[in-house]
Design an enzyme around this catalytic site. Structure first.
Site, PDB file in Angstrom:
ATOM      1  N   TYR A  53      32.141  32.007  -4.606  1.00 23.89           N
ATOM      2  CA  TYR A  53      32.230  30.550  -4.514  1.00 23.89           C
ATOM      3  C   TYR A  53      33.577  30.192  -3.904  1.00 23.89           C
ATOM      4  O   TYR A  53      34.630  30.608  -4.403  1.00 23.89           O
ATOM      5  CB  TYR A  53      32.091  29.863  -5.888  1.00 23.89           C
ATOM      6  CG  TYR A  53      32.417  28.402  -5.751  1.00 23.89           C
ATOM      7  CD1 TYR A  53      31.585  27.584  -4.987  1.00 23.89           C
ATOM      8  CD2 TYR A  53      33.572  27.849  -6.281  1.00 23.89           C
ATOM      9  CE1 TYR A  53      31.893  26.241  -4.776  1.00 23.89           C
ATOM     10  CE2 TYR A  53      33.884  26.510  -6.074  1.00 23.89           C
ATOM     11  CZ  TYR A  53      33.042  25.717  -5.323  1.00 23.89           C
ATOM     12  OH  TYR A  53      33.358  24.405  -5.099  1.00 23.89           O
ATOM     13  N   ARG A  81       0.813  -1.224   0.000  1.00 25.35           N
ATOM     14  CA  ARG A  81       0.000   0.000   0.000  1.00 25.35           C
ATOM     15  C   ARG A  81       0.846   1.275   0.000  1.00 25.35           C
ATOM     16  O   ARG A  81       0.369   2.354  -0.273  1.00 25.35           O
ATOM     17  CB  ARG A  81      -0.947  -0.015   1.226  1.00 25.35           C
ATOM     18  CG  ARG A  81      -2.041  -1.053   1.115  1.00 25.35           C
ATOM     19  CD  ARG A  81      -2.713  -1.338   2.447  1.00 25.35           C
ATOM     20  NE  ARG A  81      -1.926  -2.264   3.264  1.00 25.35           N
ATOM     21  CZ  ARG A  81      -2.281  -2.695   4.478  1.00 25.35           C
ATOM     22  NH1 ARG A  81      -3.407  -2.258   5.022  1.00 25.35           N
ATOM     23  NH2 ARG A  81      -1.516  -3.532   5.144  1.00 25.35           N
TER      24      ARG A  81
HETATM   25  C1  UD1 Z   1      -2.166  -6.246  11.009  1.00 19.48           C
HETATM   26  C2  UD1 Z   1      -3.150  -7.141  11.789  1.00 19.48           C
HETATM   27  C3  UD1 Z   1      -4.385  -6.302  12.119  1.00 19.48           C
HETATM   28  C4  UD1 Z   1      -3.984  -5.095  12.939  1.00 19.48           C
HETATM   29  C5  UD1 Z   1      -2.912  -4.278  12.217  1.00 19.48           C
HETATM   30  C6  UD1 Z   1      -2.355  -3.225  13.172  1.00 19.48           C
HETATM   31  C7  UD1 Z   1      -2.896  -9.441  10.988  1.00 19.48           C
HETATM   32  C8  UD1 Z   1      -3.446 -10.499  10.133  1.00 19.48           C
HETATM   33  N1  UD1 Z   1      -3.511  -8.278  10.966  1.00 19.48           N
HETATM   34  O1  UD1 Z   1      -2.811  -5.864   9.809  1.00 19.48           O
HETATM   35  O2  UD1 Z   1      -5.292  -7.100  12.861  1.00 19.48           O
HETATM   36  O3  UD1 Z   1      -5.109  -4.273  13.185  1.00 19.48           O
HETATM   37  O4  UD1 Z   1      -1.806  -5.123  11.836  1.00 19.48           O
HETATM   38  O5  UD1 Z   1      -1.503  -2.331  12.537  1.00 19.48           O
HETATM   39  O6  UD1 Z   1      -1.933  -9.677  11.688  1.00 19.48           O
HETATM   40  N2  UD1 Z   1       4.562  -9.052   7.940  1.00 19.48           N
HETATM   41  C9  UD1 Z   1       5.554 -10.011   7.852  1.00 19.48           C
HETATM   42  N3  UD1 Z   1       5.325 -11.124   7.089  1.00 19.48           N
HETATM   43  C10 UD1 Z   1       4.171 -11.311   6.426  1.00 19.48           C
HETATM   44  C11 UD1 Z   1       3.156 -10.340   6.522  1.00 19.48           C
HETATM   45  C12 UD1 Z   1       3.386  -9.223   7.295  1.00 19.48           C
HETATM   46  O7  UD1 Z   1       6.609  -9.878   8.460  1.00 19.48           O
HETATM   47  O8  UD1 Z   1       4.045 -12.367   5.752  1.00 19.48           O
HETATM   48  C13 UD1 Z   1       4.821  -7.858   8.766  1.00 19.48           C
HETATM   49  C14 UD1 Z   1       4.780  -6.573   7.946  1.00 19.48           C
HETATM   50  O9  UD1 Z   1       6.069  -6.239   7.457  1.00 19.48           O
HETATM   51  C15 UD1 Z   1       4.286  -5.554   8.969  1.00 19.48           C
HETATM   52  C16 UD1 Z   1       3.475  -6.389   9.952  1.00 19.48           C
HETATM   53  O10 UD1 Z   1       3.822  -7.737   9.725  1.00 19.48           O
HETATM   54  O11 UD1 Z   1       5.333  -4.930   9.667  1.00 19.48           O
HETATM   55  C17 UD1 Z   1       1.969  -6.203   9.755  1.00 19.48           C
HETATM   56  O12 UD1 Z   1       1.618  -6.531   8.442  1.00 19.48           O
HETATM   57  P1  UD1 Z   1       0.575  -5.672   7.622  1.00 19.48           P
HETATM   58  O13 UD1 Z   1       0.419  -6.268   6.278  1.00 19.48           O
HETATM   59  O14 UD1 Z   1       0.882  -4.261   7.716  1.00 19.48           O
HETATM   60  O15 UD1 Z   1      -0.753  -6.010   8.465  1.00 19.48           O
HETATM   61  P2  UD1 Z   1      -2.066  -5.150   8.579  1.00 19.48           P
HETATM   62  O16 UD1 Z   1      -2.910  -5.400   7.385  1.00 19.48           O
HETATM   63  O17 UD1 Z   1      -1.760  -3.761   8.910  1.00 19.48           O
HETATM   64 CA    CA Z   2       0.111  -2.584   9.107  1.00 15.53          CA
END
Ligand code: UD1
Ligand code: CA
Length: 462
Positions: free
Chosen positions: A365, A15
């Site tokens: 300069y 995003r």
């Molecule tokens: C996540 C939570 C959501 C919460 C929100 C808070 C889940 C499924 N959802 O959603 O409930 O409200 O955070 O900000 O957990 N990441 C990895 N590996 C992956 C996927 C993600 O390391 O395979 C890391 C990302 O780099 C990031 C974090 O996990 O730092 C959260 O991932 P992101 O995709 O931002 O989750 P949200 O959709 O924001």
């Molecule tokens: Ca997030």
């Protein structure tokens, strides 16, 4: 009991619509993951792991040595990310704190509260939640009729009634380590995104008869997740305002906090006045009683006391006490501007040392030069430091006077107390106390104009 921490930072951050990994986007000059790591460190956890995956090399390069990295080859969800730490925590018995690398506004006080809550009540898990006006994009916290936390539903999987819920999951939890890894084994990716959600562990624990607690943070801003550039700007605004509040309470005069931009670890002394439109960036230290701005950018520089910098740019340089810079000066990397120096309008200085009390008041300069104490440069003096292949050095001795519009062709050395006549192009060294003139001699042709006009009027020509 021991606490280990896992920070999730393997995701791409789609995003963000960026070629850089999400957690490296900066908040007040520092990659956002730095804030999360620092907070966790302050709580004194015994082990700290960061899960990396997408562009992991870049992420690791930007994080210092003292964390351990865990690789998540494919980004199959937050639950899958935590599973990758299983091996590293095999012999660990205690609590596991989990945070996301994209929640930079979290504070160590809040983290300590949930660690304590989990330990005191020996809960399987404590989730940090909060109430917000617009919960769009966050996982929603579903509670049962007794108010106990039942499960977390992601926005994309939520039915309309669930979307109405304004209590959100922060993505920060403390788990009992054994129960966490047992539950992760039971995760499926049967959801809209086809991912292994860490949030599903909550329901798994509850169904297995364990109690999950929740701590509601009082300040929703702390829990903000940064997923796109709009949220990045908002998180920057919140962090900036915290930094400015602290500065003002420590005695710095900020004329307009809404138009002043200070990076995280900047230091500014008491009674310094910062006018609007200033960017004081990473690594800068400014002394007391200075006047900075308006419209000035200072990056990684050390500014002494009683210095004035107006409408100017200063980068990777030192400016000593009492110097005045600007308006409209450009101090590039590698300069040492001595005590009481005056650098005026449209002066560019690069990789040069300017001795104390020297004056460079207009349109110059100065590159790769060492200028002595109390030297006076007239308007338009240019150091010709580049021959198209190499940069050369220039030295000007103490108390010398360089006339207006002179060119000093480097490499060159001008002795102490020397004089250069205005308009000279100096190509060889000038001894001390000498006057050097390097321009064609002036010729006055008396009454030339009268003769010229007469010739034209009488039809004469060439
Ligand atoms: C996540 C939570 C959501 C919460 C929100 C808070 C889940 C499924 N959802 O959603 O409930 O409200 O955070 O900000 O957990 N990441 C990895 N590996 C992956 C996927 C993600 O390391 O395979 C890391 C990302 O780099 C990031 C974090 O996990 O730092 C959260 O991932 P992101 O995709 O931002 O989750 P949200 O959709 O924001
Ligand atoms: Ca997030």
């Amino acid at each position: 009991m021991n606490t280990a921490a896992i920070i999730l930072a393997a995701g791409e951050g789609k995003r963000m619509k960026s070629k850089y990994p999400k957690v490296l986007h900066k908040i007040c000059g520092k990659p956002m993951i730095h804030y999360v790591i620092n907070c966790v460190r302050e709580t004194g956890v015994s082990k700290l792991f960061v899960v990396v995956g997408h562009k992991s090399e870049d992420v690791m390069e930007n994080i210092d040595e003292s964390v351990q990295f865990v690789n998540q080859e494919q980004q199959l969800g937050t639950g899958h990310a935590v599973m990758q730490a299983r091996e590293a925590l095999r012999d660990f018995d205690g609590s596991v704190l989990i945070l996301c690398g994209d929640t930079p506004l979290i504070t160590s006080d809040t983290i300590e509260t949930i660690i304590k809550a989990q330990k005191e009540r020996d809960l399987a898990c404590v989730v940090l939640t909060t109430e917000i006006d617009d919960p769009t994009g966050y996982g929603r916290v579903i509670r049962d009729t007794n108010g106990n936390i039942e499960r977390i539903v992601e926005e994309k999987d939520a039915v309309p009634a669930e979307k109405e819920i304004t209590e959100i999951n922060s993505g920060i939890y403390v788990f009992d380590s054994r129960l966490l890894f047992e539950s992760l084994d039971k995760l499926s990716c049967n959801n809209v995104q086809g991912e292994y959600y860490l949030t599903d562990v909550i329901e798994i624990l509850r169904v297995s008869g364990h109690t999950v607690g929740a701590v509601k943070a009082a300040d929703p801003k702390e829990l903000m997740g940064v997923n796109n550039k709009k949220e990045l700007a908002e998180a920057n605004r919140i962090m900036r305002s915290k930094i400015l509040d602290k500065m003002m309470l420590e005695g710095v005069t900020i004329i307009d906090p809404d138009k002043t931009y200070l990076d995280k670890d900047v230091v500014i002394g008491k009674d310094t006045i910062i006018y609007p439109g200033c960017f004081i960036e990473e690594g800068s230290i400014i002394g007391e009683d200075c006047i900075i701005g308006p419209n000035t950018k200072i990056t990684n520089s050390k500014i002494g006391n009683r210095v004035v910098v107006e409408y100017s740019v200063v980068r990777e340089s030192t400016i000593e006490d009492g110097a005045v810079v600007g308006p409209f000066a450009n101090i590039r990397a590698g300069c040492i501007i001595g005590k009481g120096v005056k650098i005026g309008d449209f002066v560019e200085v690069k990789n040069s040392k300017i001795g104390h009390g020297a004056k460079l008041p207009h349109l110059s300069y100065i590159g790769d030069a060492e200028i002595g104490n109390k030297v006076n440069l007239g308007a338009g003096v240019i150091i010709v430091n580049y021959d198209g292949f190499k940069k050369h050095l220039t030295k000007i001795g103490d108390n010398s006077f360089i006339g207006c519009n002179s060119n000093l062709v480097s490499p060159i050395e001008i002795g102490n107390d020397a004089y250069i006549a205005a308009g000279s192009t100096i190509t060889s060294d000038v001894p001390e106390k000498a006057l050097s003139i390097a321009r064609s001699k002036q010729v006055n042709k008396l009454d030339w104009v009268t003769r010229f006009r007469q010739k034209k009027q009488s039809g004469g020509g060439e």
